[in-house]
Design a protein around this motif. Structure first.
Motif, PDB file in Angstrom:
ATOM      1  N   VAL A  43       0.865  -1.179   0.000  1.00 51.03           N
ATOM      2  CA  VAL A  43       0.000   0.000   0.000  1.00 51.03           C
ATOM      3  C   VAL A  43       0.900   1.227   0.000  1.00 51.03           C
ATOM      4  O   VAL A  43       1.809   1.335   0.823  1.00 51.03           O
ATOM      5  CB  VAL A  43      -0.935   0.016   1.231  1.00 51.03           C
ATOM      6  CG1 VAL A  43      -1.669   1.344   1.334  1.00 51.03           C
ATOM      7  CG2 VAL A  43      -1.918  -1.138   1.172  1.00 51.03           C
ATOM      8  N   LEU A  44       0.647   2.125  -0.931  1.00 50.13           N
ATOM      9  CA  LEU A  44       1.394   3.375  -1.037  1.00 50.13           C
ATOM     10  C   LEU A  44       0.402   4.523  -0.887  1.00 50.13           C
ATOM     11  O   LEU A  44      -0.610   4.564  -1.594  1.00 50.13           O
ATOM     12  CB  LEU A  44       2.087   3.461  -2.398  1.00 50.13           C
ATOM     13  CG  LEU A  44       2.824   4.761  -2.699  1.00 50.13           C
ATOM     14  CD1 LEU A  44       4.043   4.911  -1.790  1.00 50.13           C
ATOM     15  CD2 LEU A  44       3.234   4.805  -4.162  1.00 50.13           C
ATOM     16  N   LEU A  45       0.688   5.425   0.057  1.00 56.51           N
ATOM     17  CA  LEU A  45      -0.167   6.584   0.290  1.00 56.51           C
ATOM     18  C   LEU A  45       0.644   7.859   0.138  1.00 56.51           C
ATOM     19  O   LEU A  45       1.744   7.965   0.687  1.00 56.51           O
ATOM     20  CB  LEU A  45      -0.761   6.545   1.706  1.00 56.51           C
ATOM     21  CG  LEU A  45      -1.551   5.294   2.087  1.00 56.51           C
ATOM     22  CD1 LEU A  45      -2.018   5.406   3.535  1.00 56.51           C
ATOM     23  CD2 LEU A  45      -2.728   5.094   1.155  1.00 56.51           C
ATOM     24  N   ARG A  46       0.105   8.816  -0.584  1.00 59.97           N
ATOM     25  CA  ARG A  46       0.706  10.153  -0.687  1.00 59.97           C
ATOM     26  C   ARG A  46      -0.037  11.018   0.324  1.00 59.97           C
ATOM     27  O   ARG A  46      -1.244  11.247   0.196  1.00 59.97           O
ATOM     28  CB  ARG A  46       0.551  10.705  -2.099  1.00 59.97           C
ATOM     29  CG  ARG A  46       1.257  12.034  -2.299  1.00 59.97           C
ATOM     30  CD  ARG A  46       1.215  12.429  -3.775  1.00 59.97           C
ATOM     31  NE  ARG A  46       2.065  13.560  -4.026  1.00 59.97           N
ATOM     32  CZ  ARG A  46       1.632  14.823  -4.065  1.00 59.97           C
ATOM     33  NH1 ARG A  46       0.363  15.091  -3.875  1.00 59.97           N
ATOM     34  NH2 ARG A  46       2.475  15.805  -4.300  1.00 59.97           N
ATOM     35  N   ILE A  47       0.686  11.489   1.344  1.00 56.89           N
ATOM     36  CA  ILE A  47       0.062  12.139   2.493  1.00 56.89           C
ATOM     37  C   ILE A  47       0.416  13.613   2.547  1.00 56.89           C
ATOM     38  O   ILE A  47       1.585  13.987   2.436  1.00 56.89           O
ATOM     39  CB  ILE A  47       0.517  11.452   3.802  1.00 56.89           C
ATOM     40  CG1 ILE A  47       0.205   9.965   3.729  1.00 56.89           C
ATOM     41  CG2 ILE A  47      -0.140  12.112   5.014  1.00 56.89           C
ATOM     42  CD1 ILE A  47       0.947   9.146   4.748  1.00 56.89           C
ATOM     43  N   GLU A  48      -0.617  14.432   2.734  1.00 55.14           N
ATOM     44  CA  GLU A  48      -0.431  15.861   2.971  1.00 55.14           C
ATOM     45  C   GLU A  48      -0.466  16.056   4.491  1.00 55.14           C
ATOM     46  O   GLU A  48      -1.518  15.978   5.124  1.00 55.14           O
ATOM     47  CB  GLU A  48      -1.530  16.670   2.293  1.00 55.14           C
ATOM     48  CG  GLU A  48      -1.518  16.538   0.787  1.00 55.14           C
ATOM     49  CD  GLU A  48      -2.675  17.263   0.109  1.00 55.14           C
ATOM     50  OE1 GLU A  48      -3.499  17.904   0.796  1.00 55.14           O
ATOM     51  OE2 GLU A  48      -2.759  17.168  -1.131  1.00 55.14           O
ATOM     52  N   TRP A  49       0.720  16.263   5.064  1.00 57.50           N
ATOM     53  CA  TRP A  49       0.833  16.413   6.513  1.00 57.50           C
ATOM     54  C   TRP A  49       0.553  17.864   6.906  1.00 57.50           C
ATOM     55  O   TRP A  49       1.115  18.779   6.316  1.00 57.50           O
ATOM     56  CB  TRP A  49       2.242  16.042   6.972  1.00 57.50           C
ATOM     57  CG  TRP A  49       2.624  14.631   6.688  1.00 57.50           C
ATOM     58  CD1 TRP A  49       3.360  14.189   5.633  1.00 57.50           C
ATOM     59  CD2 TRP A  49       2.298  13.483   7.460  1.00 57.50           C
ATOM     60  NE1 TRP A  49       3.516  12.828   5.703  1.00 57.50           N
ATOM     61  CE2 TRP A  49       2.871  12.368   6.822  1.00 57.50           C
ATOM     62  CE3 TRP A  49       1.579  13.282   8.630  1.00 57.50           C
ATOM     63  CZ2 TRP A  49       2.744  11.080   7.306  1.00 57.50           C
ATOM     64  CZ3 TRP A  49       1.455  11.994   9.117  1.00 57.50           C
ATOM     65  CH2 TRP A  49       2.028  10.916   8.462  1.00 57.50           C
ATOM     66  N   PRO A  50      -0.295  18.112   7.915  1.00 57.68           N
ATOM     67  CA  PRO A  50      -0.545  19.492   8.342  1.00 57.68           C
ATOM     68  C   PRO A  50       0.670  20.070   9.068  1.00 57.68           C
ATOM     69  O   PRO A  50       1.422  19.347   9.713  1.00 57.68           O
ATOM     70  CB  PRO A  50      -1.730  19.351   9.298  1.00 57.68           C
ATOM     71  CG  PRO A  50      -1.649  17.949   9.806  1.00 57.68           C
ATOM     72  CD  PRO A  50      -1.053  17.135   8.693  1.00 57.68           C
ATOM     73  N   ALA A  51       0.851  21.376   8.940  1.00 60.60           N
ATOM     74  CA  ALA A  51       1.957  22.036   9.648  1.00 60.60           C
ATOM     75  C   ALA A  51       1.635  22.151  11.139  1.00 60.60           C
ATOM     76  O   ALA A  51       2.501  21.946  11.987  1.00 60.60           O
ATOM     77  CB  ALA A  51       2.213  23.419   9.055  1.00 60.60           C
ATOM     78  N   ASP A  52       0.391  22.490  11.455  1.00 56.98           N
ATOM     79  CA  ASP A  52      -0.053  22.616  12.851  1.00 56.98           C
ATOM     80  C   ASP A  52      -0.987  21.469  13.188  1.00 56.98           C
ATOM     81  O   ASP A  52      -1.852  21.106  12.389  1.00 56.98           O
ATOM     82  CB  ASP A  52      -0.781  23.950  13.060  1.00 56.98           C
ATOM     83  CG  ASP A  52       0.135  25.143  12.824  1.00 56.98           C
ATOM     84  OD1 ASP A  52       1.303  25.090  13.262  1.00 56.98           O
ATOM     85  OD2 ASP A  52      -0.323  26.110  12.183  1.00 56.98           O
ATOM     86  N   GLY A  53      -0.828  20.888  14.372  1.00 59.64           N
ATOM     87  CA  GLY A  53      -1.664  19.768  14.782  1.00 59.64           C
ATOM     88  C   GLY A  53      -1.272  18.456  14.148  1.00 59.64           C
ATOM     89  O   GLY A  53      -2.043  17.505  14.134  1.00 59.64           O
ATOM     90  N   CYS A  54      -0.065  18.404  13.601  1.00 60.89           N
ATOM     91  CA  CYS A  54       0.422  17.204  12.906  1.00 60.89           C
ATOM     92  C   CYS A  54       0.526  16.029  13.879  1.00 60.89           C
ATOM     93  O   CYS A  54       0.913  16.194  15.033  1.00 60.89           O
ATOM     94  CB  CYS A  54       1.787  17.490  12.277  1.00 60.89           C
ATOM     95  SG  CYS A  54       2.359  16.180  11.178  1.00 60.89           S
ATOM     96  N   PRO A  55       0.183  14.838  13.435  1.00 56.69           N
ATOM     97  CA  PRO A  55       0.336  13.667  14.307  1.00 56.69           C
ATOM     98  C   PRO A  55       1.806  13.365  14.600  1.00 56.69           C
ATOM     99  O   PRO A  55       2.698  13.818  13.889  1.00 56.69           O
ATOM    100  CB  PRO A  55      -0.291  12.531  13.507  1.00 56.69           C
ATOM    101  CG  PRO A  55      -0.389  12.988  12.115  1.00 56.69           C
ATOM    102  CD  PRO A  55      -0.347  14.480  12.125  1.00 56.69           C
ATOM    103  N   THR A  56       2.010  12.583  15.651  1.00 55.71           N
ATOM    104  CA  THR A  56       3.351  12.077  15.939  1.00 55.71           C
ATOM    105  C   THR A  56       3.530  10.687  15.345  1.00 55.71           C
ATOM    106  O   THR A  56       4.641  10.192  15.255  1.00 55.71           O
ATOM    107  CB  THR A  56       3.615  12.011  17.457  1.00 55.71           C
ATOM    108  OG1 THR A  56       2.667  11.127  18.061  1.00 55.71           O
ATOM    109  CG2 THR A  56       3.512  13.396  18.085  1.00 55.71           C
ATOM    110  N   VAL A  57       2.417  10.040  14.937  1.00 56.06           N
ATOM    111  CA  VAL A  57       2.477   8.705  14.357  1.00 56.06           C
ATOM    112  C   VAL A  57       1.281   8.490  13.424  1.00 56.06           C
ATOM    113  O   VAL A  57       0.195   9.014  13.647  1.00 56.06           O
ATOM    114  CB  VAL A  57       2.504   7.613  15.460  1.00 56.06           C
ATOM    115  CG1 VAL A  57       1.190   7.553  16.217  1.00 56.06           C
ATOM    116  CG2 VAL A  57       2.859   6.259  14.887  1.00 56.06           C
ATOM    117  N   LEU A  58       1.522   7.726  12.360  1.00 62.94           N
ATOM    118  CA  LEU A  58       0.471   7.258  11.462  1.00 62.94           C
ATOM    119  C   LEU A  58       0.551   5.737  11.469  1.00 62.94           C
ATOM    120  O   LEU A  58       1.622   5.171  11.229  1.00 62.94           O
ATOM    121  CB  LEU A  58       0.669   7.790  10.043  1.00 62.94           C
ATOM    122  CG  LEU A  58      -0.282   7.227   8.981  1.00 62.94           C
ATOM    123  CD1 LEU A  58      -1.719   7.641   9.255  1.00 62.94           C
ATOM    124  CD2 LEU A  58       0.158   7.663   7.588  1.00 62.94           C
TER     125      LEU A  58
END
Length: 128
Positions: A43-58
């Motif tokens: 599985v390949l996912l292209r992820i747009e990570w938020p600058a604020d409120g970003c997770p520490t783990v996916l």
């Protein structure tokens, strides 16, 4: 190698925080695994990570018979985030497929805001 692919920019999927959510591939969450025997999936996912409120783990995990009473999930694998960036994450797993088996892929994150999945791929091949 069978491939379920959502092209980047075609159908973005919003993943809420702290909730296991099925990823859609070409508009579906349940994928028939047509090759019986031992398979390896990716599985390949292209992820747009938020600058604020970003997770520490996916976290990502495979589910057999997704959404049914018989749903069976595998262990999960954690990926590190990249705050404010767009990056790819990839998962692989071995799976013994049998007649009429369907699979799906779920993700979970601990951020305070949603993440966005852009391009997505689910593919597998039978091991010889």
């Amino acid at each position: 190698m069978p491939l379920y692919k959502t092209f980047s920019g075609d159908d973005k999927q919003v993943i809420p925080p702290r909730k296991w959510t099925f990823v859609t591939f070409r508009g579906v969450t349940e994928i028939p695994l047509s090759q019986r025997g031992w398979n390896i999936y990716g599985v390949l996912l292209r992820i747009e990570w938020p600058a604020d409120g970003c997770p520490t783990v996916l976290r990502g995990r495979l589910a057999r018979w997704p959404g049914s009473e018989d749903e069976d999930t595998t262990g999960f694998d954690d990926k590190s985030p990249f705050p404010g960036q767009v990056r790819h994450a990839y998962w692989t797993h071995f799976l013994k497929a049998r007649r009429n088996l369907t699979a799906g892929f779920k993700v979970w994150h601990d951020g305070s805001v949603p993440i966005v999945l852009d391009g997505r791929q689910f593919k597998w091949t039978r091991l010889k």
